[in-house]
Design a protein around this motif. Structure first.
Motif, PDB file in Angstrom:
ATOM      1  N   GLU A   2      44.190  35.590  46.654  1.00  0.00           N
ATOM      2  CA  GLU A   2      43.477  36.857  46.495  1.00  0.00           C
ATOM      3  C   GLU A   2      43.074  37.429  47.843  1.00  0.00           C
ATOM      4  OE1 GLU A   2      43.143  38.660  43.789  1.00  0.00           O
ATOM      5  OE2 GLU A   2      44.375  37.131  42.801  1.00  0.00           O
ATOM      6  N   LYS A   3      42.703  36.544  48.774  1.00  0.00           N
ATOM      7  CA  LYS A   3      42.335  37.027  50.114  1.00  0.00           C
ATOM      8  C   LYS A   3      43.528  37.656  50.812  1.00  0.00           C
ATOM      9  CE  LYS A   3      38.452  33.898  51.003  1.00  0.00           C
ATOM     10  NZ  LYS A   3      37.898  32.869  51.925  1.00  0.00           N
ATOM     11  N   LEU A   4      44.702  37.073  50.609  1.00  0.00           N
ATOM     12  CA  LEU A   4      45.910  37.621  51.219  1.00  0.00           C
ATOM     13  C   LEU A   4      46.213  39.008  50.654  1.00  0.00           C
ATOM     14  CD1 LEU A   4      48.325  37.387  53.077  1.00  0.00           C
ATOM     15  CD2 LEU A   4      49.489  36.032  51.317  1.00  0.00           C
ATOM     16  N   LYS A   5      46.028  39.169  49.365  1.00  0.00           N
ATOM     17  CA  LYS A   5      46.244  40.477  48.744  1.00  0.00           C
ATOM     18  C   LYS A   5      45.251  41.509  49.284  1.00  0.00           C
ATOM     19  CE  LYS A   5      48.210  38.657  44.443  1.00  0.00           C
ATOM     20  NZ  LYS A   5      48.047  38.526  42.973  1.00  0.00           N
ATOM     21  N   GLU A   6      43.997  41.057  49.517  1.00  0.00           N
ATOM     22  CA  GLU A   6      42.990  41.959  50.073  1.00  0.00           C
ATOM     23  C   GLU A   6      43.371  42.374  51.488  1.00  0.00           C
ATOM     24  OE1 GLU A   6      39.274  39.970  49.839  1.00  0.00           O
ATOM     25  OE2 GLU A   6      39.197  40.010  47.630  1.00  0.00           O
TER      26      GLU A   6
END
Length: 466
Positions: A2-6
């Motif tokens: 999810e952090k990578l998507k953010e």
């Protein structure tokens, strides 16, 4: 993850905030957004409906190679083939670098759909049994159309093959790229499979070629794929004719009853076959009459005899050019059936004819004349074959044989005698075309006379599907 998507979303927003255009925007995208997208797809490709791993992937490559890279990552194939043009050749090196994997380039003309089809077909044939994906995202419209056409056609022979496409939920018209993070690889369903139009076309072709069993199988597949009950009605019709043409009259009769039950339901009153309801009803009753004849083994009722004879004549007609030996047997049996019926009308049985002395004399004299033999060489008759039955019916002034002259019957005697010499009966003779034509002619004449006399007109020709 999810952090990578953010981070991808943030990088995209930063790019948009700079309001860069043209080459500058493309450079910033390659430096800030693209590495993050690659990282995401290497770890967790965005594949819908579910991710599958393929052994071989074949891609078209245009002037926007990012989609091809994402498709290859999403498919995870160990062998990657890239169909490129002279214009898109320069993207092969960055594509291979981003994938970290060797690729196999195949150059084609951007508008040569035939070459594309040949190239795809060659690779598919080289990998029998393997899971193969065809990616049509990149390249010219002709290349994508050709890839789709090849894929959906080849699926008929290679069901493990899939067609895929990199889609997105949003597109930026200024940067001319998908909004970063909205890309996804779609495993496309074959519209021919979903809608069943190709299966239906094949079923109709099988039906027209009298391959009723294969047609029934196709309609059953359509029933399962589409959930549409009207295909089951067609399947039942095909099964009826398949059993009928295989001389499984009880099975065909059961199918006919099931078909008639379908067509009398409100749900199927508008079915295309409902237009033939009256004829199908007659065929159902004809099959029931045949079954009754087979069970009783009594030849006195005309309906069962005529429907069975009509069936055999139909089978003979359809095989006379391709399988003349088999066609002759159908014609002989149809003729014999009609003669058995006509004898039964006079209270006679071919196995126990109970001939009077006068009848015995007449039959022996008739055979001597037809066969051009001395009377002394004709033995006393104990059972009635084809010639003997005809001679007795002539003596009894049977109306169906009145139109035949002595000379005409003499002309038929050769082919009538050859029955027991047939390769499929007791001998080694193959029916000659001339004999087969005379046999067909005589059988049909006698059948027609009997049909007109009985006022029954069996129609055994399969109904139209359209």
């Amino acid at each position: 993850m999810e952090k990578l998507k953010e981070r991808i979303q943030q990088a995209w927003q930063n790019l948009k905030a700079q309001e860069a255009e043209g080459a500058k925007a493309q450079e910033l995208y390659a430096q800030t957004v693209w590495p993050l997208l690659l990282d995401l797809w290497r770890q967790e490709p965005q594949v819908y409906p579910l991710r599958e791993t393929f052994e071989v992937s074949i891609h078209t490559l245009g002037t926007s190679p990012e989609a091809t890279t994402l498709a290859a990552l999403g498919l995870g194939a160990s062998e990657i083939y890239v169909l490129h043009t002279s214009e898109s050749r320069r993207y092969l090196e960055p594509l291979q670098r981003d994938l970290g994997h060797s690729i196999y380039p195949i150059e084609i003309d951007k508008s040569d759909v035939t070459k594309l089809y040949q190239a795809v077909g060659e690779q598919v044939r080289k990998h029998p049994g393997k899971k193969i994906a065809l990616d049509l995202t990149s390249g010219t419209k002709a290349m994508s159309a050709g890839m789709a056409a090849a894929g959906y056609f080849l699926q008929r022979v290679h069901p493990e093959l899939r067609v895929v496409y990199v889609d997105n939920d949003a597109f930026d018209p200024v940067l001319r790229k998908p909004v970063a993070g909205t890309e996804k690889l779609i495993l496309l369903r074959n519209p021919h499979e979903v809608l069943g139009d190709l299966d239906e076309h094949l079923a109709q072709e099988f039906y027209g070629a009298r391959e009723f069993g294969k047609a029934a199988d196709r309609y059953q597949v359509l029933r399962r794929k589409t959930g549409q009950g009207h295909f089951e009605v067609y399947a039942t019709l095909c099964e009826m004719y398949q059993r009928w043409y295989s001389l499984d009259f009880e099975g065909a009769s059961s199918n006919a009853q099931r078909l008639f039950n379908f067509l009398t339901q409100d749900a199927y009153r508008n079915h295309p076959l409902a237009r033939h309801a009256q004829r199908l009803k007659e065929q159902k009753e004809g099959l029931e009459a045949i079954v009754a004849l087979l069970q009783s083994q009594r030849f006195g009722e005309p309906k069962g005899v005529l429907w069975l004879a009509a069936s055999l004549l139909q089978l003979g007609d359809e095989r006379k050019d391709r399988q003349p030996v088999l066609a002759a047997l159908y014609f002989y049996r149809a003729l014999e059936l009609v003669l058995q019926y006509r004898l039964a009308k006079h209270g006679r049985d071919g196995d126990k004819p109970n001939l009077s002395p006068e009848e015995q004399t007449h039959l022996r004299q008739s055979l001597a004349n037809w066969l051009d033999k001395d009377l002394e060489r004709i033995r006393p008759i104990e059972k009635l074959g084809l010639l003997e039955s005809i001679a007795l019916l002539r003596f009894l002034a049977d109306p169906a044989l009145i139109e035949f002259s002595e000379n005409e019957l003499r002309g038929y005697q050769g082919m009538l005698q050859s029955r027991n010499k047939s390769l499929l009966v007791h001998g080694l003779e193959v029916s000659k075309k001339g004999d087969l034509d005379r046999l067909r002619e005589f059988s049909r004449k006698l059948y027609k006379n009997t049909r007109e006399e009985a006022g029954s007109h069996p129609t055994v020709e399969p109904v139209s599907l359209l």
